[in-house]
Structure formats: structure tokens, C-alpha cells
Scaffold this active site. Structure first.
Site, mmCIF file in Angstrom:
data_model
loop_
_atom_site.group_PDB
_atom_site.id
_atom_site.type_symbol
_atom_site.label_atom_id
_atom_site.label_comp_id
_atom_site.label_asym_id
_atom_site.label_seq_id
_atom_site.Cartn_x
_atom_site.Cartn_y
_atom_site.Cartn_z
ATOM 1 N N ASN A 32 -55.113 37.382 -4.558
ATOM 2 C CA ASN A 32 -55.580 38.165 -3.406
ATOM 3 C C ASN A 32 -57.002 37.716 -3.032
ATOM 4 O O ASN A 32 -57.943 37.998 -3.765
ATOM 5 C CB ASN A 32 -55.547 39.643 -3.790
ATOM 6 C CG ASN A 32 -56.023 40.558 -2.679
ATOM 7 O OD1 ASN A 32 -56.606 40.107 -1.698
ATOM 8 N ND2 ASN A 32 -55.785 41.851 -2.836
ATOM 9 N N CYS A 75 -59.605 44.028 2.900
ATOM 10 C CA CYS A 75 -58.437 43.155 3.048
ATOM 11 C C CYS A 75 -57.800 43.259 4.436
ATOM 12 O O CYS A 75 -56.968 42.431 4.798
ATOM 13 C CB CYS A 75 -57.405 43.488 1.981
ATOM 14 S SG CYS A 75 -58.035 43.230 0.317
ATOM 15 N N HIS A 117 -50.776 40.456 4.360
ATOM 16 C CA HIS A 117 -51.859 40.327 3.391
ATOM 17 C C HIS A 117 -51.252 40.060 2.014
ATOM 18 O O HIS A 117 -50.314 40.741 1.591
ATOM 19 C CB HIS A 117 -52.689 41.613 3.382
ATOM 20 C CG HIS A 117 -53.640 41.703 2.232
ATOM 21 N ND1 HIS A 117 -54.531 40.692 1.940
ATOM 22 C CD2 HIS A 117 -53.823 42.654 1.280
ATOM 23 C CE1 HIS A 117 -55.226 41.032 0.862
ATOM 24 N NE2 HIS A 117 -54.810 42.210 0.444
HETATM 25 O O1 UT7 Z 1 -55.689 44.420 -1.291
HETATM 26 C C1 UT7 Z 1 -55.263 45.460 -2.091
HETATM 27 C C2 UT7 Z 1 -55.719 45.187 -3.492
HETATM 28 N N1 UT7 Z 1 -55.051 45.886 -4.511
HETATM 29 C C3 UT7 Z 1 -53.734 45.793 -4.802
HETATM 30 O O2 UT7 Z 1 -52.971 45.160 -4.132
HETATM 31 C C4 UT7 Z 1 -53.226 46.498 -6.027
HETATM 32 C C5 UT7 Z 1 -51.850 47.057 -5.862
HETATM 33 N N2 UT7 Z 1 -51.325 47.408 -7.166
HETATM 34 C C6 UT7 Z 1 -50.701 46.504 -7.969
HETATM 35 O O3 UT7 Z 1 -50.525 45.366 -7.590
HETATM 36 C C7 UT7 Z 1 -50.210 46.963 -9.308
HETATM 37 O O4 UT7 Z 1 -50.410 48.351 -9.434
HETATM 38 C C8 UT7 Z 1 -50.909 46.229 -10.491
HETATM 39 C C9 UT7 Z 1 -50.446 44.790 -10.536
HETATM 40 C C10 UT7 Z 1 -52.417 46.297 -10.353
HETATM 41 C C11 UT7 Z 1 -50.536 46.880 -11.819
HETATM 42 O O5 UT7 Z 1 -49.119 46.868 -11.971
HETATM 43 P P1 UT7 Z 1 -48.376 48.193 -12.430
HETATM 44 O O6 UT7 Z 1 -46.947 47.843 -12.528
HETATM 45 O O7 UT7 Z 1 -48.751 49.293 -11.476
HETATM 46 O O8 UT7 Z 1 -48.968 48.419 -13.855
HETATM 47 P P2 UT7 Z 1 -49.679 49.716 -14.447
HETATM 48 O O9 UT7 Z 1 -51.029 49.905 -13.871
HETATM 49 O O10 UT7 Z 1 -48.710 50.865 -14.373
HETATM 50 O O11 UT7 Z 1 -49.836 49.321 -15.968
HETATM 51 C C12 UT7 Z 1 -48.698 49.169 -16.831
HETATM 52 C C13 UT7 Z 1 -49.181 48.717 -18.193
HETATM 53 C C14 UT7 Z 1 -50.322 49.553 -18.742
HETATM 54 O O12 UT7 Z 1 -50.153 49.653 -20.129
HETATM 55 P P3 UT7 Z 1 -49.611 51.024 -20.784
HETATM 56 O O13 UT7 Z 1 -50.609 52.075 -20.402
HETATM 57 O O14 UT7 Z 1 -48.267 51.247 -20.181
HETATM 58 O O15 UT7 Z 1 -49.589 50.687 -22.248
HETATM 59 C C15 UT7 Z 1 -51.552 48.733 -18.464
HETATM 60 O O16 UT7 Z 1 -52.601 48.967 -19.380
HETATM 61 O O17 UT7 Z 1 -49.692 47.392 -18.103
HETATM 62 C C16 UT7 Z 1 -51.004 47.330 -18.654
HETATM 63 N N3 UT7 Z 1 -51.763 46.315 -17.938
HETATM 64 C C17 UT7 Z 1 -51.764 45.026 -18.311
HETATM 65 N N4 UT7 Z 1 -51.161 44.375 -19.315
HETATM 66 C C18 UT7 Z 1 -51.362 43.048 -19.403
HETATM 67 C C19 UT7 Z 1 -52.529 46.468 -16.844
HETATM 68 N N5 UT7 Z 1 -53.039 45.279 -16.475
HETATM 69 C C20 UT7 Z 1 -52.586 44.377 -17.369
HETATM 70 C C21 UT7 Z 1 -52.758 42.999 -17.517
HETATM 71 N N6 UT7 Z 1 -52.131 42.378 -18.539
HETATM 72 N N7 UT7 Z 1 -53.517 42.262 -16.665
#
Ligand code: UT7
Length: 337
Positions: A290, A119, A260
């Protein structure tokens, strides 16, 4: 490759272009594949839909379309180009796709090669290309950021599949007396690289007798979202602050934050860190998600074409992602008013 005046030491940003993949995939459509919801994706990321290439659409097609559009804005004929630099992590051919793009553009005098930095790729390529212009070795270059991460996303992994999309963007740069690249900083830290990978297969396959070879191919994208998020909200403000200090420019002088496009919360956090109003943060996450190396030129192109970015505007740009890699550049737009 045409020579340039030995007195040319600056870089002018003359034209831009972009290309979108054909299929629009909404959050609700993804909900048919994995357990997710439009509400979750929008609140956590700002993404509403993304473009995904059809099986007939190649990376070369997307990159060429974006490149042609930038050439048209610049008013350049392709055969005046000295370099076509393609930032991509998803080439059609691992030996490089830039020469195919060069051929498709008709850039018969240009050298063409790929640059891979995930990225951060577009920003790294922009800075790399600028060095050829600054030294006077080249006069006109086309920097293209293009990715088709849809080929490597695990579409059953809801933690990552909702984030990514396909696209391409391009920027036409020319050696100039003025300078559209006020400064830049680039960083890599491979010790933290394990948080975001598109790794090669480690499968062994029989060769002859006892000898084996490693099977070609790749595993799907693996990401620790929380760690990538923390990395971005820590390093992007830090590198931008260092760059502003280096260039002796205050945040209030910035017309646009050109970051980005990974997550709206990351964009807003960076803006808040510099007390930059959110209206000055370019974002098209809602429509594209993204697109890796394509996000910066894609959102730049949109804002130039709809008149938000005007000639003379100062853009603070930062790319960040796998590697880990991150960079920043202060740019002045000099294309059509
Ligand atoms: O170019 C760089 C590329 N990468 C990035 O930019 C990623 C940067 N990170 C992020 O944008 C965020 O960390 C995410 C959007 C990927 C995730 O958001 P988060 O607020 O960090 O969520 P999390 O990983 O802490 O997950 C919270 C909950 C979890 O459930 P439990 O364990 O609390 O029950 C996940 O299983 O949300 C759940 N979850 C979802 N639920 C519905 C994770 N993905 C999803 C989904 N839909 N797509």
C-alpha cells in the site's frame, strides 16, 4: 497559468507515469524485524514485497520522476502546465512539496500545491484538478500521488508495518471536448477517523516562564486493521454502485477496476460484489504493498505501459482510507493507444 477555451468542458486523460523507491524489502526480510512470515502476509494481504525509500531519496524526487514520465507520455513540455497538484500525506516540507516538484519539473507557469487526503488523495486530487479544466480556467494539469509512509510506519508493529511501501504516480490531464471523467462521488466521515491515524505529537514543551507550546512532530501510524477492512468492503462497493447508477452504466461495461491497493482480499471482495472477473481487477500489491496516494496512478501506469489498458477503456476507480475518506470516479483512458 495559460487560459483555456471557454468551450472546453471535458477532461482528457492523456499520459501517466510512475516512480518506485529504491530498496525492495521482501516479506522474509520483515520477518527479521518482527514476528511474521511470508505465508501470513501473502494470504492475508496479497503483498510479497514493498519498496522503501533510501535515506537519500526524497518525496520530491519520487514525485518529480513520476511527473516527468507522465509528461513524456503526454508529449508535453513542462512549461505548458497550468497546475501541479501533489496528493501526499508525507511531504518533505509541511508547508508543501508541490512547489519544489514544480521547480524540479521546470513547470515555470504552473501553480503548485499539496492536497492531503491519505489513501484517497489521488482520487480527490484528480477530481479537484478536473474542476479547473471543466470551468475553462486551466488547460493542462499534472496530478501526482506520492507517499513515503516508511517514514511514519512503526517498524516494530507487525499489524501495520507489513502493509505499507513508498512510491509515486502521475496523470496528465487536459481540457477537452470529449470527457474522460464520466462522474465522481467523494465522501468523508471524521466521526470514524480514529481507526487510522498519523497523529501529531501532543507533547508539551516549555516556552518561557509558565507558557508552554506543543512540540512539533508526529507519532507513528496507528491502525485498527479490522475496522479499516470492514469500512473498505462496505463503503467501496456502495459508492461504486451509486456512481454506476448515477452514470447509468452497468458493471459489465467496465473494462478495469482501478482501486486503491490496500489488500488483495478487499480488491477481490469488491469485484465479487459486482460479479466482475478477477482478471479485470488491476493489482500490483504483490510488488508494492500500500503506497497510499500513489497506488492508483502506479497501477494505472503499469497497466497502460504493458498494454492491458488501451485507449477508450472504461475504468471504475475508488480510493479509500484515513479520514475516513473515500471516493469513486468513472474514467475513460485517452492516452496513447
Ligand atoms: O489504506 C488503508 C490502509 N489500511 C488497510 O487497508 C488495512 C485493512 N485491514 C487489513 O488489511 C487486515 O485487517 C490486516 C491485514 C491488517 C490484518 O488481517 P486480519 O485478518 O484482520 O488479522 P487480525 O488483525 O484479525 O489478526 C489475526 C492474527 C492476530 O493474532 P491472534 O490475536 O489471533 O493470536 C494478530 O496478532 O494475526 C496476528 N497478526 C500477525 N501475524 C503474523 C497480525 N499481524 C501479523 C503479522 N504476521 N504481520
Amino acid at each position: 497559468m495559460a487560459g483555456a477555451s471557454p468551450h472546453s468542458r471535458g477532461v482528457a486523460l492523456i499520459g501517466c507515469g510512475s516512480a518506485q523507491a529504491e530498496q525492495v524489502i521482501s516479506n522474509d526480510q520483515l520477518g527479521l524485524r518482527v514476528e511474521t512470515s511470508d505465508e501470513w502476509i501473502r494470504t492475508r494481504t496479497g503483498i510479497g514485497s514493498r519498496r522503501v525509500s533510501s535515506p537519500q531519496e526524497s518525496l520530491t524526487d519520487l514525485a518529480t520522476k513520476a511527473g516527468n514520465s507522465a509528461l513524456e507520455m503526454a508529449g508535453w513540455s513542462a512549461d505548458t502546465l497550468d497546475l501541479v497538484l501533489l496528493a501526499t500525506s508525507t511531504p518533505d516540507d509541511l508547508f508543501g512539496s508541490a512547489p519544489r516538484v514544480q521547480a524540479a519539473l521546470g513547470a515555470s507557469h504552473a501553480v503548485a500545491f499539496d492536497l492531503t487526503a491519505a489513501c484517497s488523495g489521488f482520487l480527490f486530487a484528480l477530481v479537484t484538478a478536473s474542476q479547473y479544466l471543466r470551468t475553462g480556467a486551466m488547460r493542462r494539469v499534472l496530478v501526482i500521488g506520492a507517499d513515503q509512509l516508511s517514514r511514519f510506519v512503526d517498524w516494530d508493529d507487525r499489524r501495520s508495518c507489513v502493509l505499507f511501501g513508498d512510491g509515486a504516480g502521475a496523470l496528465a490531464l487536459e481540457a477537452s471536448d470529449g470527457d474522460g471523467l464520466h462522474g465522481f462521488l467523494l465522501h468523508s466521515d471524521g466521526t470514524r477517523g480514529g481507526v487510522l491515524n498519523l497523529p501529531a505529537l501532543d507533547t508539551a514543551a516549555p516556552l518561557a516562564g509558565q507558557a508552554k507550546h506543543r512540540q512539533g512532530g508526529y507519532r507513528p501510524i496507528a491502525m485498527n486493521g479490522q475496522e479499516v477492512y470492514k469500512f473498505a468492503v462496505r463503503e467501496v462497493p456502495a459508492i461504486l454502485q451509486s456512481l454506476l447508477d448515477q452514470c447509468d452504466i452497468g458493471p459489465n461495461e467496465i473494462d478495469w477496476l482501478l482501486l486503491h491497493q490496500a489488500n488483495q482480499r478487499i480488491l477481490d471482495a469488491v469485484a465479487d460484489r459486482f460479479s466482475i472477473p478477477h482478471e479485470k481487477v488491476l493489482s500490483n500489491l504483490a510488488h508494492y504493498g500500500n503506497t497510499s496516494a500513489a497506488t492508483i496512478p502506479l497501477v494505472l501506469d503499469e497497466a497502460v505501459r504493458d498494454g492491458r489498458i488501451r485507449r477508450g477503456h472504461l475504468l471504475a476507480s475508488s480510493g479509500f482510507g484515513a479520514g475516513l475518506s473515500w471516493g469513486a470516479a468513472l474514467l475513460r483512458w485517452q492516452g496513447p493507444a
